[in-house]
Design a protein around this motif. Structure first.
Motif, PDB file in Angstrom:
ATOM      1  N   THR A 186       0.703  -1.215   0.119  1.00 61.55           N
ATOM      2  CA  THR A 186      -0.153   0.108  -0.021  1.00 61.55           C
ATOM      3  C   THR A 186       0.921   1.338   0.161  1.00 61.55           C
ATOM      4  O   THR A 186       0.747   2.278  -0.850  1.00 61.55           O
ATOM      5  CB  THR A 186      -0.687   0.130   1.203  1.00 61.55           C
ATOM      6  OG1 THR A 186      -1.758  -1.382   1.183  1.00 61.55           O
ATOM      7  CG2 THR A 186      -1.904   1.196   1.134  1.00 61.55           C
ATOM      8  N   GLN A 187       2.023   1.206   0.781  1.00 58.90           N
ATOM      9  CA  GLN A 187       2.806   2.504   0.911  1.00 58.90           C
ATOM     10  C   GLN A 187       3.453   2.755  -0.535  1.00 58.90           C
ATOM     11  O   GLN A 187       3.696   3.832  -0.931  1.00 58.90           O
ATOM     12  CB  GLN A 187       3.790   2.028   1.852  1.00 58.90           C
ATOM     13  CG  GLN A 187       4.929   3.326   2.143  1.00 58.90           C
ATOM     14  CD  GLN A 187       5.853   2.942   3.198  1.00 58.90           C
ATOM     15  OE1 GLN A 187       6.398   1.868   3.432  1.00 58.90           O
ATOM     16  NE2 GLN A 187       6.129   4.060   3.975  1.00 58.90           N
ATOM     17  N   ALA A 188       4.146   1.611  -1.184  1.00 56.10           N
ATOM     18  CA  ALA A 188       4.617   1.707  -2.394  1.00 56.10           C
ATOM     19  C   ALA A 188       3.694   2.347  -3.522  1.00 56.10           C
ATOM     20  O   ALA A 188       3.848   3.155  -4.315  1.00 56.10           O
ATOM     21  CB  ALA A 188       4.970   0.217  -3.033  1.00 56.10           C
ATOM     22  N   VAL A 190       0.832   4.444  -2.748  1.00 57.41           N
ATOM     23  CA  VAL A 190       0.770   5.808  -2.602  1.00 57.41           C
ATOM     24  C   VAL A 190       1.901   6.589  -3.174  1.00 57.41           C
ATOM     25  O   VAL A 190       1.800   7.570  -3.530  1.00 57.41           O
ATOM     26  CB  VAL A 190       0.521   5.789  -0.899  1.00 57.41           C
ATOM     27  CG1 VAL A 190       0.621   7.371  -0.535  1.00 57.41           C
ATOM     28  CG2 VAL A 190      -0.762   5.237  -0.477  1.00 57.41           C
ATOM     29  N   ASP A 191       3.145   5.987  -2.674  1.00 58.85           N
ATOM     30  CA  ASP A 191       4.266   6.708  -3.174  1.00 58.85           C
ATOM     31  C   ASP A 191       4.222   6.960  -4.761  1.00 58.85           C
ATOM     32  O   ASP A 191       4.562   7.719  -5.385  1.00 58.85           O
ATOM     33  CB  ASP A 191       5.531   5.892  -2.724  1.00 58.85           C
ATOM     34  CG  ASP A 191       5.694   6.179  -1.134  1.00 58.85           C
ATOM     35  OD1 ASP A 191       5.063   6.905  -0.643  1.00 58.85           O
ATOM     36  OD2 ASP A 191       6.505   5.305  -0.714  1.00 58.85           O
ATOM     37  N   ALA A 192       3.939   5.849  -5.315  1.00 57.37           N
ATOM     38  CA  ALA A 192       4.086   5.868  -6.843  1.00 57.37           C
ATOM     39  C   ALA A 192       3.238   6.624  -7.556  1.00 57.37           C
ATOM     40  O   ALA A 192       3.483   7.544  -8.504  1.00 57.37           O
ATOM     41  CB  ALA A 192       3.686   4.142  -7.574  1.00 57.37           C
ATOM     42  N   VAL A 193       1.779   7.021  -7.170  1.00 59.39           N
ATOM     43  CA  VAL A 193       0.862   7.892  -7.770  1.00 59.39           C
ATOM     44  C   VAL A 193       1.211   9.006  -7.163  1.00 59.39           C
ATOM     45  O   VAL A 193       1.036  10.119  -8.144  1.00 59.39           O
ATOM     46  CB  VAL A 193      -0.446   7.596  -7.165  1.00 59.39           C
ATOM     47  CG1 VAL A 193      -0.953   5.989  -7.744  1.00 59.39           C
ATOM     48  CG2 VAL A 193      -0.745   7.780  -5.499  1.00 59.39           C
ATOM     49  N   ARG A 194       1.896   9.472  -6.108  1.00 57.73           N
ATOM     50  CA  ARG A 194       2.308  10.750  -5.786  1.00 57.73           C
ATOM     51  C   ARG A 194       3.372  11.302  -6.770  1.00 57.73           C
ATOM     52  O   ARG A 194       3.428  12.565  -7.100  1.00 57.73           O
ATOM     53  CB  ARG A 194       2.570  10.654  -4.259  1.00 57.73           C
ATOM     54  CG  ARG A 194       1.373  10.832  -3.193  1.00 57.73           C
ATOM     55  CD  ARG A 194       1.865  10.818  -1.710  1.00 57.73           C
ATOM     56  NE  ARG A 194       0.252  11.166  -1.075  1.00 57.73           N
ATOM     57  CZ  ARG A 194       0.313  10.999   0.218  1.00 57.73           C
ATOM     58  NH1 ARG A 194       1.494  10.395   0.934  1.00 57.73           N
ATOM     59  NH2 ARG A 194      -0.950  11.327   0.857  1.00 57.73           N
ATOM     60  N   VAL A 195       4.279  10.197  -6.775  1.00 59.39           N
ATOM     61  CA  VAL A 195       5.473  10.839  -7.691  1.00 59.39           C
ATOM     62  C   VAL A 195       5.150  11.105  -8.876  1.00 59.39           C
ATOM     63  O   VAL A 195       5.732  11.942  -9.727  1.00 59.39           O
ATOM     64  CB  VAL A 195       6.542   9.722  -7.605  1.00 59.39           C
ATOM     65  CG1 VAL A 195       6.417   8.495  -8.601  1.00 59.39           C
ATOM     66  CG2 VAL A 195       7.897  10.537  -7.863  1.00 59.39           C
ATOM     67  N   ARG A 196       3.924  10.899  -9.437  1.00 64.25           N
ATOM     68  CA  ARG A 196       3.384  11.077 -10.744  1.00 64.25           C
ATOM     69  C   ARG A 196       2.274  11.941 -10.902  1.00 64.25           C
ATOM     70  O   ARG A 196       1.671  12.267 -11.619  1.00 64.25           O
ATOM     71  CB  ARG A 196       2.706   9.615 -11.292  1.00 64.25           C
ATOM     72  CG  ARG A 196       3.916   8.859 -11.840  1.00 64.25           C
ATOM     73  CD  ARG A 196       3.159   7.563 -12.184  1.00 64.25           C
ATOM     74  NE  ARG A 196       4.201   6.445 -12.799  1.00 64.25           N
ATOM     75  CZ  ARG A 196       4.887   5.622 -11.984  1.00 64.25           C
ATOM     76  NH1 ARG A 196       4.956   5.999 -10.588  1.00 64.25           N
ATOM     77  NH2 ARG A 196       5.824   4.896 -12.583  1.00 64.25           N
ATOM     78  N   GLY A 197       2.169  12.889  -9.852  1.00 64.87           N
ATOM     79  CA  GLY A 197       1.400  14.036  -9.691  1.00 64.87           C
ATOM     80  C   GLY A 197       0.123  14.039  -9.290  1.00 64.87           C
ATOM     81  O   GLY A 197      -0.732  15.120  -9.285  1.00 64.87           O
ATOM     82  N   LEU A 225      -2.871   6.317   8.798  1.00 65.15           N
ATOM     83  CA  LEU A 225      -2.192   7.626   9.277  1.00 65.15           C
ATOM     84  C   LEU A 225      -0.714   7.938   9.100  1.00 65.15           C
ATOM     85  O   LEU A 225      -0.528   8.995   8.689  1.00 65.15           O
ATOM     86  CB  LEU A 225      -2.481   8.175  10.844  1.00 65.15           C
ATOM     87  CG  LEU A 225      -4.273   8.243  11.239  1.00 65.15           C
ATOM     88  CD1 LEU A 225      -4.334   8.217  12.709  1.00 65.15           C
ATOM     89  CD2 LEU A 225      -4.796   9.224  10.276  1.00 65.15           C
ATOM     90  N   SER A 226      -0.191   6.904   8.968  1.00 67.52           N
ATOM     91  CA  SER A 226       1.567   7.244   8.946  1.00 67.52           C
ATOM     92  C   SER A 226       1.512   7.741   7.211  1.00 67.52           C
ATOM     93  O   SER A 226       2.611   8.240   6.933  1.00 67.52           O
ATOM     94  CB  SER A 226       2.203   6.057   9.206  1.00 67.52           C
ATOM     95  OG  SER A 226       1.924   4.959   8.321  1.00 67.52           O
ATOM     96  N   LEU A 227       0.631   7.115   6.428  1.00 68.91           N
ATOM     97  CA  LEU A 227       0.803   7.528   4.962  1.00 68.91           C
ATOM     98  C   LEU A 227       0.349   8.934   4.689  1.00 68.91           C
ATOM     99  O   LEU A 227       0.328   9.366   3.485  1.00 68.91           O
ATOM    100  CB  LEU A 227       0.044   6.460   4.201  1.00 68.91           C
ATOM    101  CG  LEU A 227       0.425   4.786   4.443  1.00 68.91           C
ATOM    102  CD1 LEU A 227      -0.429   3.907   3.560  1.00 68.91           C
ATOM    103  CD2 LEU A 227       1.940   4.955   3.931  1.00 68.91           C
ATOM    104  N   ARG A 228      -0.306   9.514   5.694  1.00 67.37           N
ATOM    105  CA  ARG A 228      -0.989  10.758   5.441  1.00 67.37           C
ATOM    106  C   ARG A 228      -1.702  10.989   3.887  1.00 67.37           C
ATOM    107  O   ARG A 228      -1.594  12.011   3.435  1.00 67.37           O
ATOM    108  CB  ARG A 228       0.059  11.819   5.358  1.00 67.37           C
ATOM    109  CG  ARG A 228      -0.325  13.155   5.956  1.00 67.37           C
ATOM    110  CD  ARG A 228      -0.582  13.121   7.194  1.00 67.37           C
ATOM    111  NE  ARG A 228      -1.366  14.528   7.748  1.00 67.37           N
ATOM    112  CZ  ARG A 228      -2.057  14.748   9.026  1.00 67.37           C
ATOM    113  NH1 ARG A 228      -2.159  13.883   9.520  1.00 67.37           N
ATOM    114  NH2 ARG A 228      -1.905  16.121   9.288  1.00 67.37           N
ATOM    115  N   PRO A 229      -2.545  10.043   3.959  1.00 68.61           N
ATOM    116  CA  PRO A 229      -3.847   9.957   2.586  1.00 68.61           C
ATOM    117  C   PRO A 229      -4.647  11.520   2.971  1.00 68.61           C
ATOM    118  O   PRO A 229      -4.664  12.103   4.233  1.00 68.61           O
ATOM    119  CB  PRO A 229      -4.575   9.102   2.889  1.00 68.61           C
ATOM    120  CG  PRO A 229      -4.612   8.683   4.309  1.00 68.61           C
ATOM    121  CD  PRO A 229      -3.234   9.125   4.841  1.00 68.61           C
TER     122      PRO A 229
END
Length: 449
Positions: A186-188, A190-197, A225-229
């Motif tokens: 899940t963390q990966a 979240v990171d992948a979509v955020r890096v793509r804007g 919560l640690s992922l700060r969605p």
């Protein structure tokens, strides 16, 4: 919370993502009505598009969505041919009337599509519909499906928001619902979509699952919560095995009781709010800067089949098997069976097989129920301003509701009818007082807590 109230108001009532609710749709409304309604739309009409992909490569036993598991891609490819045909038919029927302000890809698992097919869907829609420059493009994402090519394809489509299911990170709970998905996956994602804007990430949690405890919900909430969605949805598991046979795979003896469900929901909500999120409606939370939190604060939030939304489009166009649409005239729903849907769509016909034409009384009751579900209150003055003297009988109903309430759930405050903090957890039961169709027909619902 008084256990007597939890027991009293934990009755089976709708979630009110529409009014009237889907069990009251009927076959007197069909493809010809839908075609006529589309032709009557003003130019331009703002529209939100919903695309339904009714397939998954695994079947989660808790799921109440219209979907099926497939082990080969060929059924998905056949379905997409029908979907492209329906896009062309609806696009022709609506002519140049629609301006798309939002697109939502749901399912099922739309992220099981091959990357090239994701792009084909986006291209087909843009050929037939005019998109506004600020259109929001939202995708329901299963992290287990994702790879770099899929992330890149969704970015090329213009994805601005994504929603991912978490449910519970506890391994025993995940095995009991056939949804194994690690925190690291899940963390990966979240990171992948955020890096793509991607500007907005939503994570879904569930309470009331088999073997779920205060401990598992506490640990899962902390990890979420640690992922700060940007948004968090906290849904109560709806156990409806009479509707979804695969839910019989869940051991009912392992399900929390209504009091344990209440404790789980309360614990998670308290943690989320303490971390700076704004509570939104009955089951959503958003960071203060998120558009959903802002809409909740200024009274412009809406509720539809995708849940709470900031989308103010005048029409919702559903595309795909079982998809539901809403036009000013009423609701329409496509054929749920994928094989029959494909036949209708490929024949060049609209796939609508049932719906509901709204009356003036329906619109008034829908307005009250939506405001209660969104704002936990409604204004007598606003009701009269919008609907005139025809709304006065509903004011009488509201007065009776307040006058007979002995549990402190709803009060009159000036020109408003306001649900109290104690009553908010029971808002579905309160909204049901204004449902003129409840109890008619054979529709069954999940419990309200």
């Amino acid at each position: 919370m008084d256990k007597r109230l939890i027991e009293k108001y934990s009755v089976a009532v709708p979630r009110y993502t529409s009014y009237p609710t889907a069990p009251h749709f009927h076959t007197d409304i069909g493809a010809l009505d839908y075609k006529k309604w589309l032709s009557e739309l003003a130019t331009p009409t703002t529209a939100s598009l919903y695309i339904h992909i009714p397939y998954c490569d695994r079947l989660c036993w808790f799921c109440a969505c219209h979907t099926k598991q497939v082990r080969q891609y060929s059924p998905v490819a056949r379905y997409l041919d029908a979907l492209f045909a329906e896009i062309a038919t609806v696009g022709s029927a609506a002519a140049e009337r629609l301006t798309v302000t939002a697109l939502h890809l749901g399912g099922g698992s739309p992220t099981m599509l091959e990357p090239t097919d994701m792009l084909r869907v986006g291209e087909a829609l843009r050929r037939r519909f005019t998109f506004s420059d600020a259109a929001e493009i939202s995708v329901e994402m299963d992290p287990n499906d994702m790879d770099e090519a899929r992330y890149d394809a969704l970015a090329r489509m213009g994805m601005t928001r994504t929603s991912m299911g978490v449910q519970d990170f506890d391994e025993r709970v995940q095995k009991a619902i056939n949804r194994e998905q690690s925190f690291e996956q899940t963390q990966a994602a979240v990171d992948a979509v955020r890096v793509r804007g991607v500007r907005s990430v939503n994570l879904d949690m569930l309470y009331g699952l088999p073997f779920q405890t205060l401990g598992t919900i506490t640990e899962t909430t902390g990890k979420v919560l640690s992922l700060r969605p940007d948004r968090i949805a906290l849904f109560g598991y709806a156990h409806v095995p009479w509707m979804k046979k695969h839910q019989t795979m869940i051991d009912e003896a392992a399900l929390p009781n209504v009091f344990q469900r209440f404790e789980q929901a309360t614990r998670a909500a308290e943690m989320i709010i303490a971390d700076g999120y704004i509570p939104v409606g009955i089951d959503h939370f958003a960071l203060p800067g998120d558009t959903l939190a802002q809409a909740a604060c200024n009274g412009t939030m809406r509720r539809n089949f995708q849940g709470y939304t900031v989308e103010l489009a005048e029409a919702l166009i559903g595309l795909g098997a079982s998809a539901i649409g809403l036009l000013p005239q009423g609701y329409v729903q496509n054929m749920p069976a994928t094989g029959e849907y494909e036949k209708l769509a490929l024949s060049g016909s609209l796939a609508t097989v049932r719906g509901f034409a709204l009356t003036a009384a329906d619109r008034m009751r829908a307005w009250i129920i939506e405001r209660l579900m969104c704002d936990f209150s409604f204004s007598r003055c606003a009701l009269l301003a919008q609907f005139g003297d025809a709304a006065r009988p509903l004011i009488v109903e509201a007065e009776q509701l307040v006058g007979t309430d002995r549990d402190g759930l709803i009060v009159k405050a000036g020109n408003r009818y306001v649900v109290t903090p104690q009553g908010r957890i029971f808002i579905r039961s309160i909204a049901a007082h204004f449902d003129a169709y409840l109890g008619q027909g054979s529709g069954r619902h999940s419990v309200a807590v």
